[in-house]
Motif scaffolding. Structure first.
Motif, PDB file in Angstrom:
ATOM      1  N   UNK A   1       0.965  -1.402  -0.056  1.00 39.42           N
ATOM      2  CA  UNK A   1      -0.041   0.089   0.089  1.00 39.42           C
ATOM      3  C   UNK A   1       0.816   1.359  -0.097  1.00 39.42           C
ATOM      4  N   UNK A   2       2.039   1.337   0.729  1.00 44.61           N
ATOM      5  CA  UNK A   2       2.812   2.528   0.799  1.00 44.61           C
ATOM      6  C   UNK A   2       3.507   2.687  -0.754  1.00 44.61           C
ATOM      7  N   UNK A   3       3.908   1.754  -1.272  1.00 43.67           N
ATOM      8  CA  UNK A   3       4.655   1.710  -2.609  1.00 43.67           C
ATOM      9  C   UNK A   3       3.562   2.278  -3.613  1.00 43.67           C
ATOM     10  N   UNK A   4       2.276   1.875  -3.455  1.00 42.08           N
ATOM     11  CA  UNK A   4       1.095   2.175  -4.265  1.00 42.08           C
ATOM     12  C   UNK A   4       0.788   3.830  -4.173  1.00 42.08           C
ATOM     13  N   UNK A   5       0.475   4.144  -2.919  1.00 40.98           N
ATOM     14  CA  UNK A   5       0.339   5.550  -2.481  1.00 40.98           C
ATOM     15  C   UNK A   5       1.638   6.486  -3.076  1.00 40.98           C
ATOM     16  N   UNK A   6       2.823   5.788  -2.688  1.00 36.27           N
ATOM     17  CA  UNK A   6       3.939   6.709  -3.376  1.00 36.27           C
ATOM     18  C   UNK A   6       3.871   7.021  -4.801  1.00 36.27           C
ATOM     19  N   UNK A   7       3.525   5.772  -5.397  1.00 35.89           N
ATOM     20  CA  UNK A   7       3.386   5.992  -6.788  1.00 35.89           C
ATOM     21  C   UNK A   7       2.446   6.903  -7.270  1.00 35.89           C
ATOM     22  N   UNK A   8       1.455   6.924  -6.852  1.00 36.98           N
ATOM     23  CA  UNK A   8       0.258   7.918  -7.048  1.00 36.98           C
ATOM     24  C   UNK A   8       0.587   9.290  -6.789  1.00 36.98           C
ATOM     25  N   UNK A   9       1.379   9.472  -5.808  1.00 39.85           N
ATOM     26  CA  UNK A   9       1.836  10.975  -5.307  1.00 39.85           C
ATOM     27  C   UNK A   9       2.872  11.446  -6.313  1.00 39.85           C
ATOM     28  N   UNK A  10       3.698  10.607  -6.608  1.00 39.62           N
ATOM     29  CA  UNK A  10       4.678  10.812  -7.627  1.00 39.62           C
ATOM     30  C   UNK A  10       4.184  11.033  -9.141  1.00 39.62           C
ATOM     31  N   UNK A  11       3.283  10.302  -9.497  1.00 38.39           N
ATOM     32  CA  UNK A  11       2.571  10.591 -10.693  1.00 38.39           C
ATOM     33  C   UNK A  11       1.552  12.051 -10.805  1.00 38.39           C
ATOM     34  N   UNK A  12       1.146  12.478  -9.661  1.00 37.52           N
ATOM     35  CA  UNK A  12       0.434  13.424  -9.362  1.00 37.52           C
ATOM     36  C   UNK A  12       1.502  14.911  -9.502  1.00 37.52           C
ATOM     37  N   UNK A  13       2.620  14.550  -8.837  1.00 39.09           N
ATOM     38  CA  UNK A  13       3.471  15.822  -8.939  1.00 39.09           C
ATOM     39  C   UNK A  13       4.020  15.785 -10.536  1.00 39.09           C
ATOM     40  N   UNK A  14       4.164  15.049 -11.086  1.00 37.08           N
ATOM     41  CA  UNK A  14       4.773  15.033 -12.418  1.00 37.08           C
ATOM     42  C   UNK A  14       3.532  15.503 -13.251  1.00 37.08           C
ATOM     43  N   UNK A  15       2.134  15.250 -13.076  1.00 33.01           N
ATOM     44  CA  UNK A  15       1.098  15.438 -13.931  1.00 33.01           C
ATOM     45  C   UNK A  15       1.054  17.114 -13.609  1.00 33.01           C
ATOM     46  N   UNK A  16       1.185  17.726 -12.388  1.00 30.33           N
ATOM     47  CA  UNK A  16       1.141  19.119 -12.151  1.00 30.33           C
ATOM     48  C   UNK A  16       2.225  19.783 -12.929  1.00 30.33           C
ATOM     49  N   UNK A  17       3.497  19.223 -12.791  1.00 31.74           N
ATOM     50  CA  UNK A  17       4.644  19.952 -13.349  1.00 31.74           C
ATOM     51  C   UNK A  17       4.403  19.982 -14.937  1.00 31.74           C
ATOM     52  N   UNK A  18       3.849  19.070 -15.657  1.00 30.38           N
ATOM     53  CA  UNK A  18       3.484  19.074 -16.976  1.00 30.38           C
ATOM     54  C   UNK A  18       2.543  20.264 -17.229  1.00 30.38           C
ATOM     55  N   UNK A  19       1.465  20.091 -16.494  1.00 26.77           N
ATOM     56  CA  UNK A  19       0.556  21.256 -16.894  1.00 26.77           C
ATOM     57  C   UNK A  19       0.869  22.718 -16.734  1.00 26.77           C
TER      58      UNK A  19
END
Length: 103
Positions: free
Chosen positions: A84-102
């Motif tokens: 669960x920790x790794x899944x949540x960490x992956x989602x947080x990382x993908x969310x940060x990258x999506x914000x940077x691309x926008x």
């Protein structure tokens, strides 16, 4: 023929005594022979079945019950939390990258 057939259930033995004083009944002898052949075949099958069923396991040593690694709660619960920790960490990382691309 004077025949004496004693069959003991535990031993399965039979005795046949033929006297010369009486005539031989061939059909009864053939019937007796066929009966004995069937008994022998049945006993052979019983011996085979008994040999397959009885076997010595571990020769008196205790046998340990082996559980799978994830069948134990000591391993299963921490593994679920780490996953669960790794899944949540992956989602947080993908969310940060999506914000940077926008931006």
């Amino acid at each position: 023929a004077k025949m004496l057939a004693e069959s003991e259930k535990e031993l399965g033995e039979a005795q046949i005594i033929v006297d010369n004083t009486e005539e031989l009944d061939v059909t009864s002898l053939f019937n007796l022979k066929n009966t004995m052949i069937r008994d022998v075949e049945r006993k052979k099958l019983e011996v085979i079945e008994k040999e397959e069923v009885i076997s010595v396991i571990n020769f008196g040593k205790t046998q340990e019950v082996q559980k799978s690694l994830f069948g134990k709660n000591v391993v299963l619960i921490p593994s679920v939390f780490i996953l669960l920790y790794f899944i949540i960490s992956l989602l947080v990382y993908l969310n940060k990258k999506a914000i940077e691309i926008q931006v």
